[in-house]
Design a protein around this motif. Sequence first.
Motif, PDB file in Angstrom:
ATOM      1  N   GLU A  17       0.946  -1.344  -0.118  1.00 35.51           N
ATOM      2  CA  GLU A  17      -0.034   0.324  -0.072  1.00 35.51           C
ATOM      3  C   GLU A  17       0.766   1.314  -0.167  1.00 35.51           C
ATOM      4  N   LYS A  18       0.262   2.310  -0.774  1.00 36.52           N
ATOM      5  CA  LYS A  18       1.078   3.490  -0.641  1.00 36.52           C
ATOM      6  C   LYS A  18       1.273   4.134   0.642  1.00 36.52           C
ATOM      7  N   TYR A  46      -9.360  11.010   5.736  1.00 41.63           N
ATOM      8  CA  TYR A  46      -8.156  10.387   4.928  1.00 41.63           C
ATOM      9  C   TYR A  46      -8.231   9.092   4.469  1.00 41.63           C
ATOM     10  N   THR A  47      -9.202   9.165   3.442  1.00 41.49           N
ATOM     11  CA  THR A  47      -9.519   7.811   2.740  1.00 41.49           C
ATOM     12  C   THR A  47      -8.613   7.315   1.920  1.00 41.49           C
ATOM     13  N   GLY A  48      -7.622   7.832   1.521  1.00 42.54           N
ATOM     14  CA  GLY A  48      -6.496   7.189   0.942  1.00 42.54           C
ATOM     15  C   GLY A  48      -5.341   6.646   1.691  1.00 42.54           C
ATOM     16  N   ILE A  49      -5.561   6.734   3.175  1.00 41.97           N
ATOM     17  CA  ILE A  49      -4.730   6.014   4.196  1.00 41.97           C
ATOM     18  C   ILE A  49      -5.215   4.571   4.631  1.00 41.97           C
ATOM     19  N   VAL A  50      -4.493   3.548   4.361  1.00 43.44           N
ATOM     20  CA  VAL A  50      -5.069   2.228   4.844  1.00 43.44           C
ATOM     21  C   VAL A  50      -4.574   2.363   6.429  1.00 43.44           C
ATOM     22  N   SER A  51      -5.443   1.784   7.259  1.00 42.91           N
ATOM     23  CA  SER A  51      -5.398   2.168   8.587  1.00 42.91           C
ATOM     24  C   SER A  51      -5.303   0.433   9.188  1.00 42.91           C
ATOM     25  N   GLY A  98       0.052  16.461  11.297  1.00 40.58           N
ATOM     26  CA  GLY A  98       0.963  15.621  10.711  1.00 40.58           C
ATOM     27  C   GLY A  98       0.556  14.722   9.442  1.00 40.58           C
ATOM     28  N   LEU A  99      -0.646  14.129   9.508  1.00 41.78           N
ATOM     29  CA  LEU A  99      -0.986  13.238   8.466  1.00 41.78           C
ATOM     30  C   LEU A  99      -1.607  14.352   7.419  1.00 41.78           C
ATOM     31  N   SER A 100      -1.945  15.348   7.670  1.00 40.19           N
ATOM     32  CA  SER A 100      -2.485  16.503   6.571  1.00 40.19           C
ATOM     33  C   SER A 100      -1.001  16.712   5.738  1.00 40.19           C
ATOM     34  N   ARG A 101      -0.188  17.150   6.587  1.00 40.74           N
ATOM     35  CA  ARG A 101       1.085  17.496   5.914  1.00 40.74           C
ATOM     36  C   ARG A 101       1.600  16.311   4.937  1.00 40.74           C
ATOM     37  N   LEU A 102       1.700  15.181   5.552  1.00 38.02           N
ATOM     38  CA  LEU A 102       2.181  13.963   4.619  1.00 38.02           C
ATOM     39  C   LEU A 102       1.264  13.737   3.588  1.00 38.02           C
ATOM     40  N   VAL A 103       0.072  13.719   3.699  1.00 41.52           N
ATOM     41  CA  VAL A 103      -0.966  13.475   2.476  1.00 41.52           C
ATOM     42  C   VAL A 103      -0.678  14.731   1.381  1.00 41.52           C
TER      43      VAL A 103
END
Length: 108
Positions: A17-18, A46-51, A98-103
């Motif tokens: 996964e990306k 963040y729907t593009g993140i696999v959790s 942090g997630l926003s910045r990484l995305v």
Amino acid sequence: MKEIHALESLKHTIGTEKMVILYISRPNCAVCHALLPQVKEVLKEYTGIVSVHADADEIPELAGEYSIFTVPVLIVFIEGKEMMRKARFIPINELNKGLSRLVTMYEV
């Protein structure tokens, strides 16, 4: 959030996964149980993140594989590489930023 029950399954997910966010907890950890719903709420944006969620007691090899010394631990992997790590007391607004910045940087 997908439950992971084996280290091999976790490694496969991280490798294919990306962007993956890994939440590691223990069953008897009050902080872990209080934080998990808050993390899930943030991840809705963040729907593009696999959790994935892993139990450190069920998969004891996690401690050595990912240098886990306390729980909860939240690790973000992008293309298989660790990009962010938060442990024990995780401020939700800090996690969100942090997630926003990484995305944004990696266009997930």
